[in-house]
Design an enzyme around this catalytic site. Structure first.
Site, mmCIF file in Angstrom:
data_model
loop_
_atom_site.group_PDB
_atom_site.id
_atom_site.type_symbol
_atom_site.label_atom_id
_atom_site.label_comp_id
_atom_site.label_asym_id
_atom_site.label_seq_id
_atom_site.Cartn_x
_atom_site.Cartn_y
_atom_site.Cartn_z
ATOM 1 N N LYS A 37 0.822 -1.230 0.000
ATOM 2 C CA LYS A 37 0.000 0.000 0.000
ATOM 3 C C LYS A 37 0.849 1.271 0.000
ATOM 4 C CE LYS A 37 -2.157 -0.453 3.948
ATOM 5 N NZ LYS A 37 -1.667 -1.686 4.529
ATOM 6 N N ARG A 78 -9.575 1.028 8.980
ATOM 7 C CA ARG A 78 -9.130 -0.332 9.299
ATOM 8 C C ARG A 78 -10.148 -1.076 10.154
ATOM 9 N NH1 ARG A 78 -3.163 1.015 9.020
ATOM 10 N NH2 ARG A 78 -1.986 -0.908 9.077
ATOM 11 N N ARG A 116 11.924 -5.947 6.438
ATOM 12 C CA ARG A 116 11.600 -4.718 5.709
ATOM 13 C C ARG A 116 12.334 -3.531 6.331
ATOM 14 N NH1 ARG A 116 5.508 -2.409 4.657
ATOM 15 N NH2 ARG A 116 5.529 -1.924 6.881
ATOM 16 N N ARG A 137 11.392 -0.819 11.287
ATOM 17 C CA ARG A 137 10.350 -0.341 12.197
ATOM 18 C C ARG A 137 10.138 -1.360 13.314
ATOM 19 N NH1 ARG A 137 5.239 1.167 8.560
ATOM 20 N NH2 ARG A 137 4.219 0.078 10.243
ATOM 21 N N ARG A 192 0.180 -8.380 13.475
ATOM 22 C CA ARG A 192 -0.496 -7.373 12.650
ATOM 23 C C ARG A 192 -1.322 -8.046 11.550
ATOM 24 N NH1 ARG A 192 4.226 -4.044 10.556
ATOM 25 N NH2 ARG A 192 2.683 -2.784 9.468
HETATM 26 P P1 AMP Z 1 0.865 1.249 8.941
HETATM 27 O O1 AMP Z 1 1.962 2.259 8.837
HETATM 28 O O2 AMP Z 1 -0.343 1.587 8.086
HETATM 29 O O3 AMP Z 1 1.344 -0.158 8.717
HETATM 30 O O4 AMP Z 1 0.328 1.297 10.447
HETATM 31 C C1 AMP Z 1 1.183 0.995 11.541
HETATM 32 C C2 AMP Z 1 0.369 0.793 12.804
HETATM 33 O O5 AMP Z 1 -0.351 1.979 13.133
HETATM 34 C C3 AMP Z 1 -0.703 -0.290 12.725
HETATM 35 O O6 AMP Z 1 -0.183 -1.578 12.950
HETATM 36 C C4 AMP Z 1 -1.644 0.165 13.841
HETATM 37 O O7 AMP Z 1 -1.113 -0.140 15.130
HETATM 38 C C5 AMP Z 1 -1.615 1.669 13.686
HETATM 39 N N1 AMP Z 1 -2.660 2.150 12.745
HETATM 40 C C6 AMP Z 1 -2.466 2.735 11.534
HETATM 41 N N2 AMP Z 1 -3.635 3.052 10.951
HETATM 42 C C7 AMP Z 1 -4.610 2.653 11.819
HETATM 43 C C8 AMP Z 1 -6.025 2.688 11.789
HETATM 44 N N3 AMP Z 1 -6.701 3.171 10.728
HETATM 45 N N4 AMP Z 1 -6.691 2.190 12.870
HETATM 46 C C9 AMP Z 1 -6.033 1.694 13.944
HETATM 47 N N5 AMP Z 1 -4.701 1.617 14.024
HETATM 48 C C10 AMP Z 1 -3.977 2.089 12.974
#
Ligand code: AMP
Length: 220
Positions: free
Chosen positions: A13, A88, A127, A160, A171
């Protein structure tokens, strides 16, 4: 145009979002990046968010919606946005519809990047992410030109905290339980275009561009 890029962690994404914002000239809203920035600024909300993120759990809806609404109130979103990693959960999707309605807008398309779950863990473990621009790399699947340095800005790449193997698996399981129902929510509205996330970045990008150019339901 209001677009959402939907997919599991590791589906590509973020990488595809970077191309799309350049192509369409609309801002990208990544709630993951907003939450990481909030965590880095050390606010009470940020600390709470970080606890959940470090465990591979979703951040509670009220916190996520708070940072999201703040971002959506900025003027650059008037011409549309590309959502990356939001919504999400089904309550987030319902709230998003309500907010868009208040702006006299609606979601135009949800692009689902589909990758088999067994491939996701491989992609996430190891990653590397650029702490400056957010671009991601993988030592085998998508290596940087110079060892551990970002091709775009030369910053030293980091792993990360939530990409470590055990958290990455958590996740993915959270995604299957809590986020996949959001896809059904949008399918019922006829907004989903599904593209395969397998193959190289350019191929996936072409599939996404074809899906956006096709009428609703195209690409499925
Ligand atoms: P990402 O960078 O999109 O992979 O998001 C990293 C982390 O941020 C996720 O594993 C969640 O812990 C949190 N997170 C990001 N977007 C959301 C969302 N829309 N709702 C809840 N938690 C989120």
């Amino acid at each position: 145009m209001f677009l959402t890029l939907f997919g599991a962690p590791g589906s590509g994404k973020g990488t595809q979002a970077t191309h799309l914002v350049e192509r369409f000239g609309i801002p990208q809203i990544s709630t993951g990046e907003l939450l990481r920035a909030e965590a880095a600024s050390g606010t009470k909300l940020g600390r709470l968010a970080k606890e959940h993120m470090d465990r591979g759990e979703l951040v509670p809806d009220d916190v996520t919606l708070d940072v999201f609404r703040r971002r959506l109130s900025q003027p650059d979103v008037a011409g549309g946005v590309l959502l990356d990693g939001f919504p999400r959960t089904v309550p987030q999707a319902v709230e998003l519809d309500r907010v868009l309605e208040g702006m006299d807008r609606q979601m135009d398309r949800v692009i689902f990047i589909k990758v088999p779950p067994e491939e996701l863990v491989n992609r996430l473990s190891g990653r590397l992410t650029c702490p400056v621009c957010g671009r991601t790399y993988h030592p085998v699947l998508a290596p940087p030109k110079n060892d551990r340095l970002c091709d775009r800005d030369g910053a030293r790449l980091i792993e990360r905290d939530d990409d470590k193997a055990e958290t990455a698996r958590r996740r993915i399981s959270v995604y299957l339980d809590r986020t996949l129902p959001v896809l059904e929510y949008y399918r019922r509205k006829g907004l989903v275009s599904e593209v395969s996330g397998e193959g190289d970045i350019g191929e996936v990008r072409r599939r996404i561009m074809d899906a956006i150019a096709a009428p609703h339901g195209g690409g499925e």
